[in-house]
Design a protein around this motif. Sequence first.
Motif, PDB file in Angstrom:
ATOM      1  N   CYS A 233     -11.767  30.260  -0.694  1.00  0.00           N
ATOM      2  CA  CYS A 233     -11.449  31.666  -0.977  1.00  0.00           C
ATOM      3  C   CYS A 233      -9.938  31.797  -1.188  1.00  0.00           C
ATOM      4  O   CYS A 233      -9.231  32.304  -0.307  1.00  0.00           O
ATOM      5  CB  CYS A 233     -11.923  32.573   0.149  1.00  0.00           C
ATOM      6  SG  CYS A 233     -11.473  31.999   1.806  1.00  0.00           S
ATOM      7  N   PRO A 234      -9.404  31.307  -2.298  1.00  0.00           N
ATOM      8  CA  PRO A 234      -7.948  31.235  -2.489  1.00  0.00           C
ATOM      9  C   PRO A 234      -7.248  32.587  -2.547  1.00  0.00           C
ATOM     10  O   PRO A 234      -6.046  32.658  -2.301  1.00  0.00           O
ATOM     11  CB  PRO A 234      -7.809  30.477  -3.818  1.00  0.00           C
ATOM     12  CG  PRO A 234      -9.114  30.666  -4.519  1.00  0.00           C
ATOM     13  CD  PRO A 234     -10.150  30.764  -3.454  1.00  0.00           C
ATOM     14  N   ASP A 235      -7.957  33.661  -2.879  1.00  0.00           N
ATOM     15  CA  ASP A 235      -7.310  34.970  -3.001  1.00  0.00           C
ATOM     16  C   ASP A 235      -7.260  35.745  -1.688  1.00  0.00           C
ATOM     17  O   ASP A 235      -6.646  36.815  -1.622  1.00  0.00           O
ATOM     18  CB  ASP A 235      -8.043  35.822  -4.051  1.00  0.00           C
ATOM     19  CG  ASP A 235      -7.935  35.212  -5.447  1.00  0.00           C
ATOM     20  OD1 ASP A 235      -6.910  34.548  -5.703  1.00  0.00           O
ATOM     21  OD2 ASP A 235      -8.865  35.395  -6.253  1.00  0.00           O
ATOM     22  N   LEU A 236      -7.909  35.233  -0.653  1.00  0.00           N
ATOM     23  CA  LEU A 236      -7.976  35.972   0.610  1.00  0.00           C
ATOM     24  C   LEU A 236      -6.591  36.152   1.222  1.00  0.00           C
ATOM     25  O   LEU A 236      -6.195  37.261   1.605  1.00  0.00           O
ATOM     26  CB  LEU A 236      -8.903  35.240   1.589  1.00  0.00           C
ATOM     27  CG  LEU A 236      -8.957  35.803   3.016  1.00  0.00           C
ATOM     28  CD1 LEU A 236      -9.450  37.238   3.017  1.00  0.00           C
ATOM     29  CD2 LEU A 236      -9.842  34.925   3.905  1.00  0.00           C
TER      30      LEU A 236
ATOM     31  N   GLN B 128     -22.264  27.963   4.769  1.00  0.00           N
ATOM     32  CA  GLN B 128     -20.858  27.908   4.367  1.00  0.00           C
ATOM     33  C   GLN B 128     -20.668  28.470   2.962  1.00  0.00           C
ATOM     34  O   GLN B 128     -19.737  29.242   2.698  1.00  0.00           O
ATOM     35  CB  GLN B 128     -20.355  26.468   4.441  1.00  0.00           C
ATOM     36  CG  GLN B 128     -18.871  26.322   4.115  1.00  0.00           C
ATOM     37  CD  GLN B 128     -18.405  24.885   4.208  1.00  0.00           C
ATOM     38  OE1 GLN B 128     -19.211  23.961   4.151  1.00  0.00           O
ATOM     39  NE2 GLN B 128     -17.108  24.686   4.339  1.00  0.00           N
ATOM     40  N   ILE B 129     -21.547  28.096   2.048  1.00  0.00           N
ATOM     41  CA  ILE B 129     -21.442  28.584   0.668  1.00  0.00           C
ATOM     42  C   ILE B 129     -21.673  30.092   0.629  1.00  0.00           C
ATOM     43  O   ILE B 129     -20.981  30.828  -0.102  1.00  0.00           O
ATOM     44  CB  ILE B 129     -22.455  27.846  -0.223  1.00  0.00           C
ATOM     45  CG1 ILE B 129     -22.169  26.342  -0.199  1.00  0.00           C
ATOM     46  CG2 ILE B 129     -22.424  28.381  -1.641  1.00  0.00           C
ATOM     47  CD1 ILE B 129     -23.178  25.509  -0.934  1.00  0.00           C
ATOM     48  N   THR B 130     -22.641  30.562   1.429  1.00  0.00           N
ATOM     49  CA  THR B 130     -22.926  32.000   1.457  1.00  0.00           C
ATOM     50  C   THR B 130     -21.724  32.790   1.955  1.00  0.00           C
ATOM     51  O   THR B 130     -21.358  33.823   1.386  1.00  0.00           O
ATOM     52  CB  THR B 130     -24.142  32.274   2.354  1.00  0.00           C
ATOM     53  OG1 THR B 130     -25.248  31.497   1.896  1.00  0.00           O
ATOM     54  CG2 THR B 130     -24.501  33.744   2.333  1.00  0.00           C
ATOM     55  N   VAL B 131     -21.102  32.327   3.027  1.00  0.00           N
ATOM     56  CA  VAL B 131     -19.919  33.010   3.554  1.00  0.00           C
ATOM     57  C   VAL B 131     -18.801  33.010   2.517  1.00  0.00           C
ATOM     58  O   VAL B 131     -18.082  34.006   2.350  1.00  0.00           O
ATOM     59  CB  VAL B 131     -19.455  32.341   4.866  1.00  0.00           C
ATOM     60  CG1 VAL B 131     -18.111  32.909   5.315  1.00  0.00           C
ATOM     61  CG2 VAL B 131     -20.491  32.538   5.954  1.00  0.00           C
ATOM     62  N   GLY B 132     -18.644  31.899   1.786  1.00  0.00           N
ATOM     63  CA  GLY B 132     -17.642  31.860   0.730  1.00  0.00           C
ATOM     64  C   GLY B 132     -17.891  32.901  -0.342  1.00  0.00           C
ATOM     65  O   GLY B 132     -16.956  33.556  -0.828  1.00  0.00           O
ATOM     66  N   HIS B 133     -19.161  33.073  -0.721  1.00  0.00           N
ATOM     67  CA  HIS B 133     -19.513  34.097  -1.719  1.00  0.00           C
ATOM     68  C   HIS B 133     -19.201  35.497  -1.193  1.00  0.00           C
ATOM     69  O   HIS B 133     -18.682  36.348  -1.933  1.00  0.00           O
ATOM     70  CB  HIS B 133     -20.996  34.000  -2.068  1.00  0.00           C
ATOM     71  CG  HIS B 133     -21.323  32.854  -2.985  1.00  0.00           C
ATOM     72  ND1 HIS B 133     -20.570  32.564  -4.101  1.00  0.00           N
ATOM     73  CD2 HIS B 133     -22.320  31.930  -2.940  1.00  0.00           C
ATOM     74  CE1 HIS B 133     -21.098  31.506  -4.711  1.00  0.00           C
ATOM     75  NE2 HIS B 133     -22.152  31.100  -4.028  1.00  0.00           N
ATOM     76  N   ILE B 134     -19.515  35.742   0.075  1.00  0.00           N
ATOM     77  CA  ILE B 134     -19.266  37.070   0.655  1.00  0.00           C
ATOM     78  C   ILE B 134     -17.773  37.380   0.650  1.00  0.00           C
ATOM     79  O   ILE B 134     -17.348  38.485   0.266  1.00  0.00           O
ATOM     80  CB  ILE B 134     -19.829  37.137   2.082  1.00  0.00           C
ATOM     81  CG1 ILE B 134     -21.364  37.019   2.057  1.00  0.00           C
ATOM     82  CG2 ILE B 134     -19.411  38.433   2.772  1.00  0.00           C
ATOM     83  CD1 ILE B 134     -21.992  36.906   3.431  1.00  0.00           C
ATOM     84  N   VAL B 135     -16.953  36.411   1.074  1.00  0.00           N
ATOM     85  CA  VAL B 135     -15.502  36.637   1.095  1.00  0.00           C
ATOM     86  C   VAL B 135     -14.972  36.867  -0.313  1.00  0.00           C
ATOM     87  O   VAL B 135     -14.121  37.742  -0.542  1.00  0.00           O
ATOM     88  CB  VAL B 135     -14.792  35.442   1.763  1.00  0.00           C
ATOM     89  CG1 VAL B 135     -13.276  35.590   1.652  1.00  0.00           C
ATOM     90  CG2 VAL B 135     -15.191  35.330   3.219  1.00  0.00           C
TER      91      VAL B 135
END
Length: 720
Positions: free
Chosen positions: A475-478, A435-442
């Motif tokens: 990911c608030p800016d997505l 989950q943390i990794t996906v957040g970093h990617i986004v």
Amino acid sequence: MAALEEDFTLGGLVPGAGLDGLLGVERGHKADLFLVTDHGRTVVLYKVSDQKPLGCWSVKQGQTITCPAVCNFQTGEYVVVHDDKVLRIWKNEDVNLDKVFKATLSADVYRIHSLQNTEPLVLFREGAVRSLDVLLAEPQQKIEAVISDEEVIKWTKLFLDSNQPVLIFVTEKHGNYFVYMQVFNPHNLYKYTLLPGEENVSLSFAASVNGRLITLLCLSCNGCIYETMIPLNQDKPEEKKELVTSLLLKTYISCNVLKGVSFAILDKDHVAIMGTSLKTPKESISIWNIKFQTLQTSKELPQGTSGQLWCYGGKLFMLHGKFLTVIPFKCEISSLAASLGKLKHVQAPGTQTVSHFVNWGTFQGDGLESQDSNNLAPLKGQSRRSLRTRRNETRSQLQDSTDKEFLSCIKDASEKQLEQQLTKFLADKRTPDFQITVGHIVTELVGRCKTEPEFYPHSSLVQLIQTQVLSYSLCPDLMAVALEKRDVYLLQLCLQQFPDIPESITCACLKVFLSIGDDFLKGTDVNMESVVGYIDFLQDEKMGKSEIVQNGFSPVPLEDDNFEDKLNKSDDIMNTTLTCPVTPHKAALLNAILHSAYSETFLLPNLKDLTVQHVILFLQYLHFLYEKCSESASMTLPGPCPPTLNQIMDWICLLLDAHFTVIVMIPEAKGILASLYKFVKAQVWVYSELNKIEGSLQQLQKMHQQRNTGLYSIEVLELI
């Protein structure tokens, strides 16, 4: 966690359902069909998805059904017993039960059991068991007595163990309980004495089978559930075997005697309990986690119940008042992380389910791959704590190197290369830090989108959202970037899956959905699941031929100043076939708004920023949904995930509150307001008349109780 979803009524008033409730609810020959048998003369076949009966059969006047009807899955026929001994078998095309196959048996029947892949079994009141085929070959054969005199069967259930039937039933005699287990290959009968727990009064039973072990649960009058294990792999039946019970769950009712209670096993970790106590007269249904001894959810049943509960395929069946009610439920895998809170979980069709909760065992090294374990083999002499530390460090180093390599390629890779790398990354085994990794990617992708306006990896972002591990706070800016790009499909996915979207962003999505052109939406990917079943997908052509002002907005002017006359003149308009004011693609996007979570306090100020045309268009669509709901007796829309009536009414109220002055003043809104006013007025009149009828019936009931009529009388009652 577990949750009870919105209930619905199945088939309206149940004929013949009195204080005793129903005889039973059994599966039909298809997964969505159910046979409902009352205590009188009627069997009804219901289709749950359509919420309507498909067939109804009754025995003659003077006859009484004494055994729940079941489906013979091998032949597709229905079987029922009336007057204890008379067996009837019929098919869907049969209308009159008096003309179908009839067989009179030599002993009273207690219950008929039927399961897939096995022939029906008949359990007689004295404990003997026969297959239906054997009985049909010789209906008057002698039936032996298995249980003793004054011993009464209280509960029974049929299982399949290695495709072989196993019948278990519980009897009671003078306050003592006995368990019988009938197996058929070889043909053996096992009898046990059920030793009581703290209380010797059992109110309800349930059982499940796991491997070679039957788990029998008993709900006692003190509100506790006791557990008993019965092994299936026994050699020979032995006399006077005893079953020891152990306390499994203690509910919130601890000292009062329960009335009309029942319970059902939902899965290995959850049970549903329905009933009431003398101290709290309100009846309710609740789901308990037997693993963590916690109450998961509860729902009051103000109209009362019959104390009966059936569970089939994620749905609970019960009588609420005199209406057969269905309550869908969901139970997630029970874990320590799940017991700490509940997260919103929406699974997109075709995607793999991903748990929102952390697997705590992986932090102890239990999930390490075999290759890592072999590399750590020389460390056996070290302590367990240091070994776990080394395993975690090794896993962390491997994962960090993989993540850094993938994150570095984001900075300069093309959209096509990025999509290929991402597909490989998501195909790998997921780690606790996924989950943390996906957040970093986004975050990295969104950051690059801001610095490079021409870069927008739509497909990669969709893939990442469909992992179902993201949230708005991660990911608030997505969504801000998606709003800028007017990527409506991405916004729809976010609205469906993110549980923490701010109200300002929700309103910004609403503005985009209402203002975007229909031509643009035709070539856009949109999830249409929420509109299937109640919107015509060919209406784009119909709308193109009609007069449209903007985005399907075509107001109906009502020029008369008299409001009541205006309502009368609009009758023809309201009686015409309903047409959705927006295209199906736009309707699917607006449904995502209706499903989103919000707080009214924060949403109202943002709704005031909508333009008048957008407010009227959205109000027209909500009015269309409301009229569609009104067409169904259950007040629900068809389809897998349509908006609910509560959501529709809440958003109508929100729009009226936010733009009350403007809506009252503009002529375009008068048609909708007139229709809503007419409906409210009609509903007030209906409820007023129902109150009058209720009062008249109460008076008649009092008169009937006071007067003592003879054996035969004719009375004419006139309601004024």
